[in-house]
Design an enzyme around this catalytic site. Structure first.
Site, PDB file in Angstrom:
ATOM      1  N   ASP A  66       0.852  -1.192   0.000  1.00 53.62           N
ATOM      2  CA  ASP A  66       0.000   0.000   0.000  1.00 53.62           C
ATOM      3  C   ASP A  66       0.885   1.239   0.000  1.00 53.62           C
ATOM      4  O   ASP A  66       2.057   1.182   0.388  1.00 53.62           O
ATOM      5  CB  ASP A  66      -0.922   0.028   1.230  1.00 53.62           C
ATOM      6  N   SER A  67       0.303   2.363  -0.398  1.00 58.40           N
ATOM      7  CA  SER A  67       1.046   3.621  -0.375  1.00 58.40           C
ATOM      8  C   SER A  67       1.383   4.022   1.064  1.00 58.40           C
ATOM      9  O   SER A  67       2.283   4.816   1.288  1.00 58.40           O
ATOM     10  CB  SER A  67       0.208   4.718  -1.029  1.00 58.40           C
ATOM     11  N   CYS A  80      -4.183  -1.207  -2.484  1.00 59.89           N
ATOM     12  CA  CYS A  80      -4.310   0.249  -2.630  1.00 59.89           C
ATOM     13  C   CYS A  80      -5.087   0.468  -3.913  1.00 59.89           C
ATOM     14  O   CYS A  80      -4.670  -0.002  -4.985  1.00 59.89           O
ATOM     15  CB  CYS A  80      -2.913   0.871  -2.733  1.00 59.89           C
ATOM     16  N   THR A 114      -5.567   3.227  -5.539  1.00 62.42           N
ATOM     17  CA  THR A 114      -4.889   4.134  -6.458  1.00 62.42           C
ATOM     18  C   THR A 114      -3.832   3.369  -7.264  1.00 62.42           C
ATOM     19  O   THR A 114      -3.746   3.520  -8.485  1.00 62.42           O
ATOM     20  CB  THR A 114      -4.249   5.296  -5.666  1.00 62.42           C
ATOM     21  N   GLU A 146      -4.977   9.888   8.233  1.00 62.89           N
ATOM     22  CA  GLU A 146      -3.534   9.873   8.491  1.00 62.89           C
ATOM     23  C   GLU A 146      -3.169  10.775   9.674  1.00 62.89           C
ATOM     24  O   GLU A 146      -2.188  10.545  10.359  1.00 62.89           O
ATOM     25  CB  GLU A 146      -2.756  10.334   7.243  1.00 62.89           C
ATOM     26  N   CYS A 187     -11.363   3.127  -1.302  1.00 69.13           N
ATOM     27  CA  CYS A 187     -10.061   3.539  -0.779  1.00 69.13           C
ATOM     28  C   CYS A 187      -9.847   2.799   0.532  1.00 69.13           C
ATOM     29  O   CYS A 187     -10.765   2.726   1.369  1.00 69.13           O
ATOM     30  CB  CYS A 187     -10.018   5.048  -0.552  1.00 69.13           C
ATOM     31  N   THR A 188      -8.628   2.285   0.691  1.00 69.75           N
ATOM     32  CA  THR A 188      -8.362   1.411   1.835  1.00 69.75           C
ATOM     33  C   THR A 188      -8.365   2.140   3.179  1.00 69.75           C
ATOM     34  O   THR A 188      -8.436   1.503   4.229  1.00 69.75           O
ATOM     35  CB  THR A 188      -7.011   0.708   1.631  1.00 69.75           C
ATOM     36  N   HIS A 189      -8.290   3.458   3.159  1.00 66.90           N
ATOM     37  CA  HIS A 189      -8.346   4.220   4.416  1.00 66.90           C
ATOM     38  C   HIS A 189      -9.771   4.352   4.956  1.00 66.90           C
ATOM     39  O   HIS A 189      -9.972   4.596   6.139  1.00 66.90           O
ATOM     40  CB  HIS A 189      -7.825   5.645   4.222  1.00 66.90           C
TER      41      HIS A 189
HETATM   42  N1  DGL Z   1      -4.408   3.587  -0.107  1.00 66.75           N
HETATM   43  C1  DGL Z   1      -4.863   4.509  -1.101  1.00 66.75           C
HETATM   44  C2  DGL Z   1      -6.093   3.975  -1.848  1.00 66.75           C
HETATM   45  O1  DGL Z   1      -6.664   2.988  -1.482  1.00 66.75           O
HETATM   46  C3  DGL Z   1      -5.189   5.850  -0.508  1.00 66.75           C
HETATM   47  C4  DGL Z   1      -4.033   6.609   0.072  1.00 66.75           C
HETATM   48  C5  DGL Z   1      -3.226   7.424  -0.903  1.00 66.75           C
HETATM   49  O2  DGL Z   1      -3.741   8.382  -1.515  1.00 66.75           O
HETATM   50  O3  DGL Z   1      -2.051   7.091  -1.041  1.00 66.75           O
HETATM   51  O4  DGL Z   1      -6.496   4.554  -2.820  1.00 66.75           O
END
Ligand code: DGL
Length: 281
Positions: free
Chosen positions: A16-17, A79, A81, A164, A198-200
């Site tokens: 993940d990012s 992720c 993205t 975050e 989005c995973t967040h």
């Molecule tokens: N983890 C990213 C997603 O699921 C979101 C966080 C980011 O923008 O890096 O899209």
């Protein structure tokens, strides 16, 4: 010089990012506890959601290559993205050179597969980062499988920073939760299903539920990705045998270790040990 990839079986790589992929990892571990896992968060370069295609692809390819070098034969891009902007190119252009026997999977396809059985109005909404919405990956994937479903997206650029910065439960967060939900629903009044792409976002679920009209089903991804992976192993025993089963999980970050430990506990409700690595060549 190209590094020789280890041929012996190894852990499942989860990339993940940043921290968001931990929500996917925890659901995968619940469903498949016997496997070994290697989590990599590119925390030093997060967020990816506002970055260009070229950069997300470059960063994601670096991460996948690193996970392969560290012994993974299968990598999950946890992720949206990265799945939206890099998965297809890596599968088509890079895997044949890196190692055609290794696999990289994303989170968008398993999510999309589930909605056919959920939506009755055939009007679906997607809340995600600006990058994921701009990529049009959700409408494209949905229309491949279910051409009759109408998909409407809304970018939520402030939701990842709020999570975050530990503001998921904060009072000020309500305003932005409501804003993006209202904006999405104003675009299509027949929406009966909303994907949290989005995973967040699972960390914002209590507040999202507060502002989502009760007749709308909110879809989170963790369980869907976990079930899809289980099914994948049944269909691909040749990949399953390349994944070791010892029930362990190792964490890597590109940021400072203390920072990862502090924030990871919010996502996992457990203490983790982590090692810092660099992805840049
Ligand atoms: N983890 C990213 C997603 O699921 C979101 C966080 C980011 O923008 O890096 O899209």
């Amino acid at each position: 010089m190209k590094q020789e990839l280890p041929s012996i079986p190894g852990p499942i790589g989860v990339f993940d990012s940043g921290y968001g992929g931990l929500t996917i990892l925890s659901k995968i571990r619940e469903a498949l506890p016997e496997y070994d896992y290697m989590y990599l968060g590119d925390n030093a370069r997060t967020p990816y959601g506002t970055r260009s295609f070229e950069i997300v692809y470059e960063f994601t390819l670096e991460a996948v290559t690193k996970l392969f070098e560290m012994g993974c034969h299968l990598v999950i891009l946890a992720c949206n993205t990265a799945s939206a902007k890099a998965l297809r190119s890596i599968q088509i252009n890079d895997l044949p050179h890196l190692d055609p026997a290794r696999r990289v999977l994303g989170v968008i396809r398993p999510t999309v597969e589930s909605i056919d059985g959920i939506t009755r109005s055939r009007h679906v909404g997607v809340l995600a980062t600006a990058g994921t919405i701009k990529s049009e990956s959700y409408p494209l994937e949905v229309h491949k499988l279910f051409p009759d479903i109408r998909v409407t997206g809304e970018a939520c650029p402030l939701w990842v920073p709020l999570v975050e910065n530990n503001e998921a439960q904060g009072d000020g967060t309500d305003y932005f939760i409501r804003k993006y939900i209202d904006e999405l629903l104003a675009k299509d009044k027949e929406i009966d299903t909303v994907i949290l792409g989005c995973t967040h976002y699972p960390l914002l679920l209590p507040k999202i539920k507060k502002y989502m009209p009760v007749h709308i089903t909110t879809v989170t991804q963790g369980e869907l990705v976990a079930e899809s992976l289980k099914d994948y192993f049944h269909r691909h025993p040749e990949i399953d045998t390349q994944c070791t089963k010892g029930g362990t999980c190792i964490y890597y970050t590109t940021e400072a270790e203390e920072k990862f430990i502090e924030s990871a506990s919010t996502f996992l409700n457990e203490e983790v040990t982590v090692q810092r690595i660099s992805l840049e060549a």
